[in-house]
Design an enzyme around this catalytic site. Structure first.
Site, PDB file in Angstrom:
ATOM      1  N   ASP A  24      -2.829   4.677  -2.278  1.00 43.76           N
ATOM      2  CA  ASP A  24      -3.817   5.330  -1.423  1.00 43.76           C
ATOM      3  C   ASP A  24      -4.159   6.738  -1.935  1.00 43.76           C
ATOM      4  OD1 ASP A  24      -5.176   5.010   1.227  1.00 43.76           O
ATOM      5  OD2 ASP A  24      -4.071   6.831   1.712  1.00 43.76           O
TER       6      ASP A  24
ATOM      7  N   HIS B 298     -11.368  -2.369   3.552  1.00 42.01           N
ATOM      8  CA  HIS B 298     -11.223  -2.034   4.968  1.00 42.01           C
ATOM      9  C   HIS B 298     -11.891  -0.715   5.339  1.00 42.01           C
ATOM     10  CE1 HIS B 298      -8.322   0.333   2.906  1.00 42.01           C
ATOM     11  NE2 HIS B 298      -8.032   1.009   4.005  1.00 42.01           N
ATOM     12  N   ASP B 299     -12.388   0.035   4.362  1.00 43.22           N
ATOM     13  CA  ASP B 299     -13.080   1.299   4.634  1.00 43.22           C
ATOM     14  C   ASP B 299     -14.597   1.157   4.492  1.00 43.22           C
ATOM     15  OD1 ASP B 299     -10.656   2.694   4.914  1.00 43.22           O
ATOM     16  OD2 ASP B 299     -10.614   3.273   2.798  1.00 43.22           O
TER      17      ASP B 299
ATOM     18  N   GLU C  37      -6.370   4.204  -5.770  1.00 41.36           N
ATOM     19  CA  GLU C  37      -7.629   4.489  -5.082  1.00 41.36           C
ATOM     20  C   GLU C  37      -8.053   5.894  -5.497  1.00 41.36           C
ATOM     21  OE1 GLU C  37      -9.573   4.833  -0.606  1.00 41.36           O
ATOM     22  OE2 GLU C  37      -7.597   5.654  -1.045  1.00 41.36           O
TER      23      GLU C  37
ATOM     24  N   ASP D  62       0.866  -1.170   0.000  1.00 42.51           N
ATOM     25  CA  ASP D  62       0.000   0.000   0.000  1.00 42.51           C
ATOM     26  C   ASP D  62       0.908   1.226   0.000  1.00 42.51           C
ATOM     27  OD1 ASP D  62      -2.285   1.660   0.388  1.00 42.51           O
ATOM     28  OD2 ASP D  62      -3.238   0.021   1.502  1.00 42.51           O
TER      29      ASP D  62
HETATM   30  O1  TEU Z   1      -9.089   6.107   2.190  1.00 44.66           O
HETATM   31  C1  TEU Z   1      -9.481   7.314   1.589  1.00 44.66           C
HETATM   32  C2  TEU Z   1     -10.754   7.857   1.992  1.00 44.66           C
HETATM   33  O2  TEU Z   1     -11.156   8.830   1.399  1.00 44.66           O
HETATM   34  C3  TEU Z   1     -11.493   7.220   3.106  1.00 44.66           C
HETATM   35  O3  TEU Z   1     -11.028   7.733   4.299  1.00 44.66           O
HETATM   36  C4  TEU Z   1     -12.931   7.461   2.954  1.00 44.66           C
HETATM   37  O4  TEU Z   1     -13.225   8.822   2.995  1.00 44.66           O
HETATM   38  C5  TEU Z   1     -13.682   6.817   4.052  1.00 44.66           C
HETATM   39  O5  TEU Z   1     -13.038   5.667   4.456  1.00 44.66           O
HETATM   40  C6  TEU Z   1     -15.038   6.468   3.562  1.00 44.66           C
HETATM   41  O6  TEU Z   1     -15.577   5.565   4.423  1.00 44.66           O
HETATM   42  C7  TEU Z   1      -7.753   5.797   2.229  1.00 44.66           C
HETATM   43  C8  TEU Z   1      -7.560   4.526   3.025  1.00 44.66           C
HETATM   44  O7  TEU Z   1      -8.168   3.463   2.366  1.00 44.66           O
HETATM   45  C9  TEU Z   1      -8.084   4.756   4.420  1.00 44.66           C
HETATM   46  O8  TEU Z   1      -8.055   3.594   5.204  1.00 44.66           O
HETATM   47  C10 TEU Z   1      -7.248   5.838   5.041  1.00 44.66           C
HETATM   48  O9  TEU Z   1      -7.779   6.171   6.301  1.00 44.66           O
HETATM   49  C11 TEU Z   1      -7.201   7.089   4.185  1.00 44.66           C
HETATM   50  O10 TEU Z   1      -6.978   6.817   2.805  1.00 44.66           O
HETATM   51  C12 TEU Z   1      -6.060   7.962   4.621  1.00 44.66           C
HETATM   52  O11 TEU Z   1      -4.854   7.358   4.292  1.00 44.66           O
END
Ligand code: TEU
Ligand code: CA
Length: 557
Positions: A212, A328-329, A254, A110
Site C-alpha cells: 500500500d 477497490h479505490d 502501489e 496487503d
Molecule cells: O490508496 C492510496 C490512495 O492514495 C488512495 O486513497 C487514493 O488517493 C484514492 O483512493 C483515489 O481514489 C491506498 C489504498 O488502496 C486505499 O484503499 C487506502 O484508503 C489508502 O491507501 C490508505 O491506506
C-alpha cells in the site's frame, strides 16, 4: 508454482512464475459472507475458491484482513499479526492458504506500512509521552509559532495532514485519515519491526505482498516531500534483503507517483526491490487538473493509448508492468471505460482483451470478470467510505448541492465499486443471508456469477479464455509490443511479436460500428485466438467492426 520448463528459444528473459500469472483482487468485506452478519469473511472466501480455480487465476491479492477499527475498511491496522474477528481467525487464514495452494492459487497479503491505526499498540504507547520509547515510531512536530499546524501538508482524505495531540502538545502526521498515523521510516526500529512481521507471514506460506502507498515511506515532511523521497529505494532494497531475497514471491507496489524511469528502479531485475508496481497514469488522465478525481475529464482514446504505449515501451527490456482497469479505490472498469448501458457485455469483453493481451501481469478486481457495474446511489446515506463522507462535508461547506455531489460521487467514489460480489439472483445476490454492510447493486438479478458461469458467451468465459491464453502462449507473456493507428480516435490496434509468431489485436473502443482501413503491414492470416463477435482468420485492407467488437489473431512465419 514453479517456472514452467517450456523451452522457447525466442524467450530471452529469465522466466518468473508471475510473468504468466493473473492476479484476482478480493475486497474481503464484499466478497462472500458465511455467517449472515452482512460482512464478507475468510470462510466465505474459502467456499468460493472453486469458482476462482475455474476462472483460472493464479494469485489472490487480499485487501487487508488484519485486526482493525475499520476506519478505512482495514487499511488502518491495529495488529499486523492477527485477523479481524469479522473476517475470521488465524486458523481460518491458514486454512485459506492451504486450500488455495491445493488449487494452484497463492495468497498475496496487503502490506500497509506507511501508517497504522491509531489503535495500534505502538501508537497508543507513543501518545503516552514525548519520552516514550515508541514516540519515534511516528512523525511528531511542534506547533508553528502561532500554535497552528507545522506546515501545509494535506491529507488525501481532505483537510490538513496534521492532528494536534493536546496531552503531549505536538502534532502527528497522517497522510490519510486522522485515525491512520504515519509511521516514521527513518527510525531503524520501525523498519526492523516491519521486516520481522513480513517474515512471519512469509513463513506462513503466502505468495507475496501488495504494498500500500509504498512510494510514501521515504517522505521528508520538513521539506514537504511525501512521495518518492530520497531514501525510498534504500528502504526497499533493505526490505528486500531482510525479507524477500531467496523467496520466490510476487511483490507489487502501489505507486501513484511512479514514472517510467522510476518504475525501472522499483522493478528492474538487478535492483532487488519489487516484482512490479501499479502505475495510475491511465486513471489520473481522466481527472481534472484542479478538482482531481471529483470532476472527470471526457474519455480520450488517443491519449489513453499513448499512456499504455509509453509504459509498454518503457518496461520492454527491463522491469515489469502490472495491468489493471480497476480496484477497490477506482470506478468499475465497464462503467468508466466501457458502455455499461448499451453494450455492457461487449464492452467489458473488449476492455479485457486489450488489457490482458499486453505485456505485464493482469489484475482482475472482484466482479470485473462478470461485468459488474458501478452501483447507482441516490443519497449520501448509502455511502460508507471515509474518503467520500469527508469530501461530502468539505464540498457541502464550499456550497455544492447534495445532488451535484452525488452525481460526481457516483462516477468516482470508491463505494460504487465496493458493493458486494453478485453471486446469484437470490436475495442479496447470494452474498449474504443478512443485510449487507453496503447496499447491493440492484442489477445482481441479471449480472451474477451463477448466470455468467452457465453462459458460454458471458464476460466470465471471456476472462477465463484470456487467462488461459496467457498460460499457453509465450507471445502474450514476452512478445514485443507495437502500437498501430495511434491517432485513430476509435480503434485500439497493437501487435505482439516473438520469434516467428505475431499476435494482432484489433478493437473498436466505441458504441458505434467502425469501418477500419488497415495499413499493409497488418494484413495477415492466422489462427483466431479470441473474439467478441465472430472469429476472424484473415485481415485484409479493411475490417468492419460492430460496436465494441474486438479480436486477436495469431500468425506464424
Ligand atoms: O490508496 C492510496 C490512495 O492514495 C488512495 O486513497 C487514493 O488517493 C484514492 O483512493 C483515489 O481514489 C491506498 C489504498 O488502496 C486505499 O484503499 C487506502 O484508503 C489508502 O491507501 C490508505 O491506506
Ligand atoms: Ca461474515
Amino acid at each position: 508454482m514453479t517456472d514452467a520448463a517450456r523451452p522457447n528459444p525466442a524467450v530471452t528473459e529469465e522466466r518468473r512464475w508471475w510473468h504468466a500469472s493473473t492476479v484476482y483482487q478480493i475486497y474481503p468485506r464484499s466478497f462472500a459472507d458465511s455467517n449472515g452478519d452482512g460482512i464478507g469473511d475468510i470462510p466465505g472466501l474459502i467456499g468460493r475458491l472453486d469458482y476462482l480455480e475455474n476462472l483460472g487465476i493464479d494469485v489472490i491479492w487480499l485487501s487487508p484482513i488484519y485486526t482493525s477499527p475499520m476506519d478505512d475498511n482495514g487499511y488502518d491496522i491495529a495488529d499486523y499479526q492477527d485477523i479481524a474477528p469479522e473476517f475470521g481467525t488465524l486458523a481460518d487464514f491458514d486454512r485459506l492458504v492451504t486450500e488455495a495452494k491445493a488449487r494452484g492459487i497463492g495468497i498475496l497479503l496487503d502490506l500497509v506500512v506507511n501508517h497504522t491505526s491509531d489503535e495500534h499498540a505502538w501508537f497508543v504507547e507513543a501518545c503516552k509521552g514525548r519520552d516514550n520509547p515508541f514516540r519515534d515510531f511516528y512523525v511528531w512536530r511542534d506547533p508553528a509559532s502561532d500554535g497552528g499546524v507545522p506546515n501545509e501538508l494535506a491529507s488525501h482524505f481532505g483537510g490538513s495532514a496534521w492532528e494536534f495531540h493536546a496531552p503531549t502538545g505536538q502534532y502527528y502526521l497522517h497522510l490519510f485519515s486522522r485515525r491512520q498515523p504515519d509511521l516514521n521510516w527513518e527510525n531503524p526500529k520501525v523498519r526492523a519491526e516491519v521486516y520481522r512481521m513480513m517474515n512471519w507471514w512469509l513463513d506462513r506460506g503466502i505468495a507475496g505482498f501488495r504494498m500500500d502507498v509504498i512510494d510514501l515511506i521515504g517522505k521528508q515532511v520538513d521539506a514537504k516531500i511525501t512521495s518518492d523521497g530520497p531514501h525510498l529505494h534504500d528502504y526497499l532494497q533493505d526490505m528486500h534483503r531482510e525479507t524477500l531475497a531467496h523467496r520466490d514471491v510476487l511483490t507489487v507496489g502501489e505507486t501513484w507517483s511512479v514514472t517510467p524511469s522510476s518504475a525501472l528502479l522499483y522493478s528492474g531485475r538487478e535492483r532487488g526491490e519489487l516484482s512490479m508496481v501499479f502505475q495510475f497514469e491511465h486513471v489520473t488522465q481522466r481527472w481534472d487538473e484542479t478538482y482531481g478525481k471529483w470532476r472527470s475529464k471526457p474519455f480520450d482514446l488517443v491519449a489513453l493509448k499513448a499512456v499504455f504505449s509509453k509504459w509498454q515501451q518503457a518496461l520492454s527490456e527491463d522491469g515489469w508492468n502490472s495491468l489493471f482497469w480497476g480496484n477497490h479505490d477506482l470506478p468499475r472498469a465497464v462503467s468508466r471505460y466501457g458502455d455499461d448501458k448499451a453494450f455492457p457485455v461487449q464492452s467489458a469483453k473488449t476492455l479485457a482483451t486489450v488489457l490482458h493481451l499486453m505485456k505485464g501481469t493482469p489484475y482482475v478486481y472482484q466482479g470485473e470478470e462478470i461485468g459488474m457495474t458501478n452501483a447507482p446511489f441516490r443519497s449520501i446515506d448509502q455511502y460508507r467510505d471515509i474518503e467520500t463522507l469527508n469530501m461530502y462535508r468539505l464540498q457541502r461547506k464550499a456550497g455544492l448541492s447534495p445532488e451535484a455531489f452525488i452525481l460526481g460521487a457516483n462516477e468516482n467514489s470508491r463505494d460504487n465499486a465496493r458493493t458486494p460480489m453478485q453471486w446469484s439472483e437470490e436475495p442479496h445476490g447470494g452474498f449474504s443471508e443478512g443485510t449487507p454492510w453496503i447496499e447491493m447493486n440492484p442489477n445482481y438479478v441479471t449480472i451474477n456469477a451463477e448466470a455468467a458461469v452457465a453462459d458460454e458467451s458471458s464476460v466470465f468465459h471471456h476472462y477465463r479464455r484470456l487467462i488461459t491464453l496467457r498460460k499457453t502462449h509465450d507471445v502474450i507473456v514476452y512478445g514485443h509490443y507495437q502500437s498501430w493507428l495511434d491517432q485513430h480516435p476509435q480503434a485500439f490496434v497493437y501487435t505482439r511479436s516473438l520469434g516467428d509468431e505475431r499476435l494482432t489485436v484489433i478493437a473498436n473502443i466505441a458504441s458505434e460500428a467502425l469501418s477500419l482501413d488497415l495499413p499493409d503491414e497488418l494484413r495477415t492470416t492466422g489462427e483466431p485466438l479470441i473474439w467478441t463477435h465472430a472469429p476472424v482468420a484473415t485481415i485484409g485492407e479493411s475490417l468492419q467492426l460492430a460496436a465494441w467488437e474486438s479480436l486477436a489473431l495469431l500468425s506464424r512465419g
